[in-house]
Write an enzyme that holds these catalytic residues in place. Structure first.
Site, short mmCIF file in Angstrom:
data_model
loop_
_atom_site.label_atom_id
_atom_site.label_comp_id
_atom_site.label_asym_id
_atom_site.label_seq_id
_atom_site.Cartn_x
_atom_site.Cartn_y
_atom_site.Cartn_z
CG HIS A 1 -5.83 -4.08 -4.38
ND1 HIS A 1 -6.54 -3.51 -3.34
CD2 HIS A 1 -6.14 -3.38 -5.48
CE1 HIS A 1 -7.24 -2.49 -3.82
NE2 HIS A 1 -7.02 -2.41 -5.13
CB ILE B 1 -3.65 -0.06 -2.92
CG1 ILE B 1 -4.62 -0.01 -1.74
CG2 ILE B 1 -4.04 -1.18 -3.85
CD1 ILE B 1 -4.49 -1.16 -0.74
N GLY B 2 -0.35 0.82 -3.59
CA GLY B 2 0.74 0.78 -4.57
C GLY B 2 1.09 2.11 -5.19
CG HIS C 1 -12.97 6.17 -7.11
ND1 HIS C 1 -12.07 5.21 -6.73
CD2 HIS C 1 -13.20 5.99 -8.43
CE1 HIS C 1 -11.78 4.46 -7.79
NE2 HIS C 1 -12.45 4.91 -8.83
CE1 TYR D 1 -14.96 6.82 -15.10
CE2 TYR D 1 -13.90 4.68 -15.18
CZ TYR D 1 -13.94 5.97 -14.72
OH TYR D 1 -12.95 6.42 -13.87
#
Ligand code: GLN
Ligand code: ZN
Length: 765
Positions: A651, A441-442, A704, A522
């Site tokens: 994405h 994804i990069g 994650h 968060y």
């Protein structure tokens, strides 16, 4: 005219120097004790009460402090704690942290995953989703608003404690694992209410006069269906509670005002920053009642100085109808979405400083406004009038070339030259990728070394040349790594980027940055959103040199990497003088030039990330179409300048895309990657229902966690996708960027991913 009082709904809890982040993370690392943590918290709380009071605010919040998330704190207070967290004998504090971020102590047999997190309405703040079932044994474990009320009292400060209201709390909850299918948490209202009754009664017994109860869910369509629940709940609460200020924020209350005005509460708060037009309707609705109307005129969501003279007019309008004793001026919402104070900023010019107002300055605004309504315009108020006029002048003289260019955008500029099937053919020869192509994804792991080099460069301890050499070196290693693992479409790894939005903001005209403008995203993760201050344009290519360098060291195709217009906008503080649509499209034009420059530099796959497209969605459904139209158009404007043979990727991650999936299709990207491994079933369902006609890579590797997905697990995911999507269109990729991962697990995971893709090529040949 006689005066009114002022109120602040909530304040950042991170501390002016991120004290809470530091204290919490040190506690998590077992470096400090729970007492140490409480000591830091106590000081931060005391300072915030004293500084709010120092600004002259009448209603000061208490109970809104948290180490992690206030919704999570309510779950702890009410004992809505899933059983898996209570089995290990953890302290109440550790249970909260385990629910917020998981806890792994394998030697002690503890392996707890975190609860789900969701975006708080349309903000970039995440709350921990409560899990409720018929087995939830609500009871009052503690009464945090009361504790904080008493704490403030010990400093001689009277506060207005805050609760998240019972209806919003339950509507924001989800069914726990042990709940029967189809279970609705709101059905637990009757068993939850006694806990609120007890907590509020305790407040009253302790001499608390006013309490704030937040019911933000009322600004969403669902609020309108909850008249019975609200009526029942507030009848019970009002019997025992101090005077209730019932607050709504982030949008308009709409038709719900018809039943809300009948609730036995003292005051109703409305958001006039987000929904200024609702004033007349709400005033008309409450006029015949005794309700006090609290006017949220100082934005809790943005950082621009409030036009106090205009706010004063708004308040006077309400006062004319209701009388001064029935009007309060306030922040539109909690200030937790804004940085703590402007006084920490040393690098902004005096002109820029005069435009802005952070949480503490907003407290002063509310207080001065209340005074001015009473007839005494403070120096602060007078200065505000001058600052607002200066800002307006600046806005008028912003970049006319950008505005002209935007005005000249034609519908053709929103479409690629040919439809997807034709483009696809052109791309095949250009990129020469196998079936089930693999890509990432990069970003690749941002190691300590990379961060250290950037820190040195920023402090002028490393020359630009040396810094760029170090980054090139990193890019080359990332390329070699991908070649070794056997990926098909490579990326340069983004080592040169501090953050996917900031990096672009810093190179575009029209942005400014703060040094300490942190806002909680968060838990202990805070972000520093850039501020869009004027028309946006690009002076020179921003990413070309990196992609070009990466392409120069490999024969495999390289994918360029950009952040999309809507995501840059949604993760910045936007201007207040022009619409979000205009800002988004200005960003699109800047990115459009970058996309074309990448192509002209020999980069034939270009990814434009839009992970934040979902969170900009308006809170009311009637407003969706308008947003989705300009958001999709923005993406198309940014990406349509290229030849058919250039492959445009996009994405998406960490939002539920099901309800906007038709808009994702309308982006007409040649390839999209989308986070899927966490929410397998939901996404499959979406594909089944909507189909998808362009190429797509549903994520097969949850990035994650450090956990390595096994080859078989990835194969199973691919197989499940093949069931619902045409196999010729499928890509194999992780869920998201690998920035936060370590190299070791990244290597093992990507090896498995490549093996699984090879298997798919054979199996589905
Ligand atoms: N290209 C970005 C990365 O890989 C995408 C990040 C994101 O989606 N949040 O880091
Ligand atoms: Zn992502």
């Amino acid at each position: 005219m006689s005066g009114v009082t002022s109120a602040v709904l909530g304040f950042p809890r991170i501390g002016p120097n991120r004290e809470i982040k530091k204290a919490v993370e040190s506690y998590w690392a077992f470096k400090t004790s729970a007492e140490d943590l409480q000591t830091v918290a106590k000081e931060v709380k005391q300072k915030r009460w004293e500084s709010i009071k120092g600004k002259g605010v009448d209603s000061i919040p208490a109970g809104d402090f948290t180490f992690y998330d206030h919704v999570l704190d309510h779950s702890i207070m009410f004992n809505a704690i899933p059983e898996r967290y209570t089995k290990n004998g953890l302290s109440q504090l550790d249970v909260a942290f385990a629910m917020g971020r998981g806890r792994q102590q394998l030697d002690q047999g503890i392996d707890l995953q975190a609860c789900e997190m969701k975006k708080w309405f349309d903000s970039n703040y995440h709350f921990v989703v409560p899990e409720i079932s018929p087995n939830t044994q609500f009871k009052l474990n503690r009464n945090q608003p009361l504790e904080e009320y008493q704490e403030a009292k010990s400093y001689g400060i009277t506060t207005r404690p805050v609760f998240l209201g019972p209806v919003s709390y339950l509507v924001l909850s989800k069914a726990a694992r042990d709940a029967p299918s189809g279970y609705k948490p709101l059905s637990a209202l009757d068993s939850l209410l006694p806990v609120y009754v007890e907590a509020l009664k305790q407040l009253k017994d302790a001499g608390v006069e006013n309490v704030q109860i937040d019911e933000p869910i009322l600004v969403q369509d669902i609020g309108e269906t909850l008249s019975a629940e609200y009526t029942k709940a507030y009848k019970q609460l009002a019997e025992v509670a101090p005077k209730i200020t019932f607050t709504t924020y982030f949008g308009r209350i709409g038709k719900s005002v018809d039943f809300v005005k009948e609730l036995p509460v003292h005051a109703l708060h409305i958001d006039l920053d987000r929904a200024p037009d609702q004033l007349d309707d709400v005033v008309a609705a409450v006029k015949s009642t005794k309700l006090v109307l609290e006017l949220g005129v100082v934005s809790g969501r943005n950082i621009w100085k409030t036009d106090l003279a205009a706010a004063k007019k708004v308040a006077e309008k309400a006062i004319n109808e209701l009388g001064a004793d029935r009007v309060v001026v306030a922040t539109s919402s909690s200030l937790l979405h804004t940085p703590v104070t402007l006084t920490s900023e040393t690098r902004l010019t005096p002109e820029q400083t005069a435009w802005l107002s952070f949480a503490l300055e907003k407290c002063e605004e509310v207080a001065s406004l209340a005074q001015a309504i009473g007839g005494s315009e403070s120096d602060y108020f007078k200065q505000n009038t001058k600052d607002i006029a200066a800002r307006r002048d600046f806005e008028r003289t912003s970049d006319s070339a950008v505005r002209d260019r935007l005005a000249a955008v034609t519908p053709e500029m929103l479409s690629r030259k040919s439809p997807f099937p034709q483009r696809r053919e052109a791309q095949k020869t250009h990129l020469d990728l196998p079936k089930f192509p693999t890509t990432t994804i990069g970003s690749f792991p941002q190691t300590k070394e990379i961060r250290a080099a950037r820190a040195k460069f920023n402090k002028n301890e490393l020359s630009k040349e040396d810094y760029e050499k170090a980054m090139e070196n990193e890019v080359e290693q990332v390329v070699r790594f991908q070649e070794k693992v056997g990926l098909d479409l490579l990326v340069h790894g983004e080592p040169e980027r501090n953050d996917m939005v900031q990096y672009f903001g810093e190179q575009l005209n029209g942005f400014i940055f703060t040094q300490l403008g942190w806002v909680q995203s968060y838990g202990s993760r805070y972000v520093r959103p850039p501020i869009i201050v004027s028309d946006v344009s690009r002076s020179q290519p921003m990413t070309v040199r990196w992609s070009q360098y990466a392409q120069s060291v490999t024969k495999k195709p390289m994918k360029g990497m950009l952040t999309g217009p809507v995501t840059i906008l949604n993760w910045s503080f936007p201007r207040a003088d022009v619409s979000r649509e205009v800002q988004s499209k200005q960003l699109s034009l800047a990115l459009r030039d970058e996309v074309v420059d990448l192509q002209n530099a020999g980069i034939y796959a270009i990814q434009v990330d839009e992970p934040a497209i979902r969170e900009g969605l308006p809170l009311r459904k009637v407003d969706w179409d308008n947003y989705l139209t300009w958001a999709v158009d923005s993406f198309r404007l940014a990406t349509s300048g290229v030849e058919d043979s250039t492959q445009v990727h996009s994405h998406f991650c960490y939002s539920d895309f099901a309800d906007i999936f038709p808009s994702i299709q309308r982006l007409d990207a040649d390839v999209i990657s989308i986070e899927a491994s966490k929410s397998d079933l939901k996404l499959l369902e979406t594909f089944r229902n909507h189909g998808y006609s362009n190429e797509i890579g549903p994520g097969v590797y949850d990035i994650h966690s450090p956990r390595v997905p096994g080859e078989q697990e990835i194969k199973d995911r691919i197989a499940a996708m093949v069931e619902v999507l045409p196999k010729d269109l499928l890509w194999v990729n992780p869920d998201c960027g690998l920035k936060t991962r370590g190299w070791k697990e990244t290597e093992e995971s990507l090896q498995n991913l490549v093996q699984a893709a090879r298997w798919a090529r054979e199996t589905y040949a």
